[in-house]
Design a protein around this motif. Structure first.
Motif, PDB file in Angstrom:
ATOM      1  N   GLY A 168      73.491  91.541  20.200  1.00  0.00           N
ATOM      2  CA  GLY A 168      73.701  92.212  18.913  1.00  0.00           C
ATOM      3  C   GLY A 168      72.691  91.779  17.876  1.00  0.00           C
ATOM      4  O   GLY A 168      72.126  92.609  17.154  1.00  0.00           O
ATOM      5  N   VAL A 169      72.426  90.489  17.799  1.00  0.00           N
ATOM      6  CA  VAL A 169      71.440  89.972  16.834  1.00  0.00           C
ATOM      7  C   VAL A 169      70.045  90.505  17.164  1.00  0.00           C
ATOM      8  O   VAL A 169      69.338  91.013  16.290  1.00  0.00           O
ATOM      9  N   ALA A 170      69.648  90.387  18.415  1.00  0.00           N
ATOM     10  CA  ALA A 170      68.309  90.798  18.821  1.00  0.00           C
ATOM     11  C   ALA A 170      68.102  92.306  18.649  1.00  0.00           C
ATOM     12  O   ALA A 170      67.090  92.750  18.098  1.00  0.00           O
ATOM     13  N   LEU A 171      69.057  93.093  19.099  1.00  0.00           N
ATOM     14  CA  LEU A 171      68.911  94.553  18.998  1.00  0.00           C
ATOM     15  C   LEU A 171      68.963  95.029  17.550  1.00  0.00           C
ATOM     16  O   LEU A 171      68.257  95.978  17.183  1.00  0.00           O
ATOM     17  N   THR A 172      69.754  94.378  16.715  1.00  0.00           N
ATOM     18  CA  THR A 172      69.809  94.752  15.303  1.00  0.00           C
ATOM     19  C   THR A 172      68.483  94.464  14.625  1.00  0.00           C
ATOM     20  O   THR A 172      67.990  95.280  13.829  1.00  0.00           O
ATOM     21  N   ALA A 173      67.880  93.329  14.927  1.00  0.00           N
ATOM     22  CA  ALA A 173      66.578  92.998  14.340  1.00  0.00           C
ATOM     23  C   ALA A 173      65.515  94.018  14.753  1.00  0.00           C
ATOM     24  O   ALA A 173      64.720  94.475  13.917  1.00  0.00           O
ATOM     25  N   LEU A 174      65.515  94.390  16.019  1.00  0.00           N
ATOM     26  CA  LEU A 174      64.535  95.370  16.497  1.00  0.00           C
ATOM     27  C   LEU A 174      64.782  96.763  15.914  1.00  0.00           C
ATOM     28  O   LEU A 174      63.845  97.451  15.488  1.00  0.00           O
ATOM     29  N   ALA A 175      66.032  97.167  15.877  1.00  0.00           N
ATOM     30  CA  ALA A 175      66.353  98.501  15.361  1.00  0.00           C
ATOM     31  C   ALA A 175      66.089  98.589  13.861  1.00  0.00           C
ATOM     32  O   ALA A 175      65.635  99.619  13.371  1.00  0.00           O
ATOM     33  N   SER A 176      66.360  97.508  13.104  1.00  0.00           N
ATOM     34  CA  SER A 176      66.092  97.589  11.668  1.00  0.00           C
ATOM     35  C   SER A 176      64.604  97.666  11.384  1.00  0.00           C
ATOM     36  O   SER A 176      64.200  98.236  10.387  1.00  0.00           O
ATOM     37  N   ARG A 177      63.803  97.117  12.272  1.00  0.00           N
ATOM     38  CA  ARG A 177      62.345  97.260  12.121  1.00  0.00           C
ATOM     39  C   ARG A 177      61.955  98.727  12.273  1.00  0.00           C
ATOM     40  O   ARG A 177      61.171  99.264  11.506  1.00  0.00           O
ATOM     41  N   ILE A 178      62.536  99.383  13.254  1.00  0.00           N
ATOM     42  CA  ILE A 178      62.191 100.777  13.536  1.00  0.00           C
ATOM     43  C   ILE A 178      62.791 101.723  12.497  1.00  0.00           C
ATOM     44  O   ILE A 178      62.098 102.593  11.961  1.00  0.00           O
ATOM     45  N   LEU A 179      64.071 101.554  12.179  1.00  0.00           N
ATOM     46  CA  LEU A 179      64.765 102.506  11.315  1.00  0.00           C
ATOM     47  C   LEU A 179      64.520 102.280   9.820  1.00  0.00           C
ATOM     48  O   LEU A 179      64.468 103.234   9.056  1.00  0.00           O
ATOM     49  N   PHE A 180      64.390 101.014   9.408  1.00  0.00           N
ATOM     50  CA  PHE A 180      64.291 100.714   7.980  1.00  0.00           C
ATOM     51  C   PHE A 180      62.973 100.062   7.593  1.00  0.00           C
ATOM     52  O   PHE A 180      62.790  99.666   6.450  1.00  0.00           O
ATOM     53  N   HIS A 181      62.082  99.914   8.550  1.00  0.00           N
ATOM     54  CA  HIS A 181      60.770  99.306   8.312  1.00  0.00           C
ATOM     55  C   HIS A 181      60.889  97.906   7.715  1.00  0.00           C
ATOM     56  O   HIS A 181      60.084  97.502   6.886  1.00  0.00           O
ATOM     57  N   GLU A 182      61.922  97.174   8.147  1.00  0.00           N
ATOM     58  CA  GLU A 182      62.087  95.796   7.719  1.00  0.00           C
ATOM     59  C   GLU A 182      61.122  94.917   8.499  1.00  0.00           C
ATOM     60  O   GLU A 182      60.679  95.274   9.587  1.00  0.00           O
ATOM     61  N   PRO A 183      60.778  93.764   7.948  1.00  0.00           N
ATOM     62  CA  PRO A 183      59.794  92.913   8.638  1.00  0.00           C
ATOM     63  C   PRO A 183      60.330  92.366   9.954  1.00  0.00           C
ATOM     64  O   PRO A 183      61.521  92.098  10.093  1.00  0.00           O
ATOM     65  N   LEU A 184      59.429  92.240  10.893  1.00  0.00           N
ATOM     66  CA  LEU A 184      59.720  91.579  12.159  1.00  0.00           C
ATOM     67  C   LEU A 184      58.502  90.703  12.448  1.00  0.00           C
ATOM     68  O   LEU A 184      57.517  91.143  13.043  1.00  0.00           O
ATOM     69  N   THR A 185      58.560  89.481  11.971  1.00  0.00           N
ATOM     70  CA  THR A 185      57.424  88.579  12.058  1.00  0.00           C
ATOM     71  C   THR A 185      57.362  87.910  13.422  1.00  0.00           C
ATOM     72  O   THR A 185      58.288  88.016  14.228  1.00  0.00           O
ATOM     73  N   ARG A 186      56.280  87.193  13.645  1.00  0.00           N
ATOM     74  CA  ARG A 186      56.142  86.454  14.899  1.00  0.00           C
ATOM     75  C   ARG A 186      57.238  85.399  15.025  1.00  0.00           C
ATOM     76  O   ARG A 186      57.742  85.157  16.112  1.00  0.00           O
ATOM     77  N   VAL A 187      57.571  84.771  13.906  1.00  0.00           N
ATOM     78  CA  VAL A 187      58.633  83.759  13.938  1.00  0.00           C
ATOM     79  C   VAL A 187      59.955  84.405  14.331  1.00  0.00           C
ATOM     80  O   VAL A 187      60.726  83.850  15.128  1.00  0.00           O
ATOM     81  N   MET A 188      60.236  85.594  13.802  1.00  0.00           N
ATOM     82  CA  MET A 188      61.464  86.302  14.161  1.00  0.00           C
ATOM     83  C   MET A 188      61.443  86.688  15.637  1.00  0.00           C
ATOM     84  O   MET A 188      62.455  86.591  16.327  1.00  0.00           O
ATOM     85  N   GLY A 189      60.301  87.147  16.120  1.00  0.00           N
ATOM     86  CA  GLY A 189      60.155  87.481  17.532  1.00  0.00           C
ATOM     87  C   GLY A 189      60.370  86.261  18.413  1.00  0.00           C
ATOM     88  O   GLY A 189      61.017  86.340  19.461  1.00  0.00           O
ATOM     89  N   PHE A 190      59.852  85.119  17.962  1.00  0.00           N
ATOM     90  CA  PHE A 190      60.072  83.869  18.685  1.00  0.00           C
ATOM     91  C   PHE A 190      61.560  83.527  18.706  1.00  0.00           C
ATOM     92  O   PHE A 190      62.095  83.086  19.725  1.00  0.00           O
ATOM     93  N   GLY A 191      62.236  83.747  17.591  1.00  0.00           N
ATOM     94  CA  GLY A 191      63.673  83.510  17.517  1.00  0.00           C
ATOM     95  C   GLY A 191      64.446  84.391  18.482  1.00  0.00           C
ATOM     96  O   GLY A 191      65.388  83.935  19.145  1.00  0.00           O
ATOM     97  N   ILE A 192      64.052  85.653  18.584  1.00  0.00           N
ATOM     98  CA  ILE A 192      64.693  86.564  19.544  1.00  0.00           C
ATOM     99  C   ILE A 192      64.462  86.058  20.960  1.00  0.00           C
ATOM    100  O   ILE A 192      65.371  86.058  21.796  1.00  0.00           O
ATOM    101  N   GLY A 193      63.251  85.587  21.228  1.00  0.00           N
ATOM    102  CA  GLY A 193      62.964  85.007  22.538  1.00  0.00           C
ATOM    103  C   GLY A 193      63.827  83.785  22.829  1.00  0.00           C
ATOM    104  O   GLY A 193      64.307  83.594  23.950  1.00  0.00           O
ATOM    105  N   LEU A 194      64.043  82.953  21.809  1.00  0.00           N
ATOM    106  CA  LEU A 194      64.912  81.790  21.976  1.00  0.00           C
ATOM    107  C   LEU A 194      66.354  82.200  22.246  1.00  0.00           C
ATOM    108  O   LEU A 194      67.054  81.558  23.043  1.00  0.00           O
ATOM    109  N   ILE A 195      66.799  83.265  21.585  1.00  0.00           N
ATOM    110  CA  ILE A 195      68.155  83.763  21.830  1.00  0.00           C
ATOM    111  C   ILE A 195      68.301  84.192  23.286  1.00  0.00           C
ATOM    112  O   ILE A 195      69.256  83.809  23.964  1.00  0.00           O
ATOM    113  N   VAL A 196      67.359  84.975  23.770  1.00  0.00           N
ATOM    114  CA  VAL A 196      67.400  85.442  25.160  1.00  0.00           C
ATOM    115  C   VAL A 196      67.353  84.255  26.115  1.00  0.00           C
ATOM    116  O   VAL A 196      68.135  84.169  27.071  1.00  0.00           O
TER     117      VAL A 196
END
Length: 91
Positions: free
Chosen positions: A51-79
């Motif tokens: 839920g956290v990872a997909l929400t971060a990715l979808a908000s980038r696509i739908l709302f043009h919210e930032p998705l930084t490298r640090v956030m991407g690293f965090g998603i990788g850590l979650i997985v």
């Protein structure tokens, strides 16, 4: 996220339908996973983490919210964390 779409856009009714369908699907699949023998801690961990990872990715696509490298690293850590918990539970 779908609630935000419903609040900001015309045709809000169809987004509320998406919200209800999403919640129903989430609970149905969680129930099926638990009935299939998946441990509650593992199932909930996967559910929450995805839920956290997909929400971060979808908000980038739908709302043009930032998705930084640090956030991407965090998603990788979650997985990675969920996979490690699953592997640890198998032993």
């Amino acid at each position: 996220m779908s609630l935000r779409m419903a609040a900001q856009r015309e045709g809000a009714k169809k987004w509320f339908i998406v919200v209800v369908a999403g919640y129903l699907a989430a609970f149905v699949f969680l129930t099926l996973a638990l009935d299939g023998g998946l441990a509650l801690g593992i199932a909930y961990g996967i559910w929450a983490a995805s839920g956290v990872a997909l929400t971060a990715l979808a908000s980038r696509i739908l709302f043009h919210e930032p998705l930084t490298r640090v956030m991407g690293f965090g998603i990788g850590l979650i997985v990675t964390g969920v996979l490690l918990i699953e592997l640890g539970a198998a032993h």
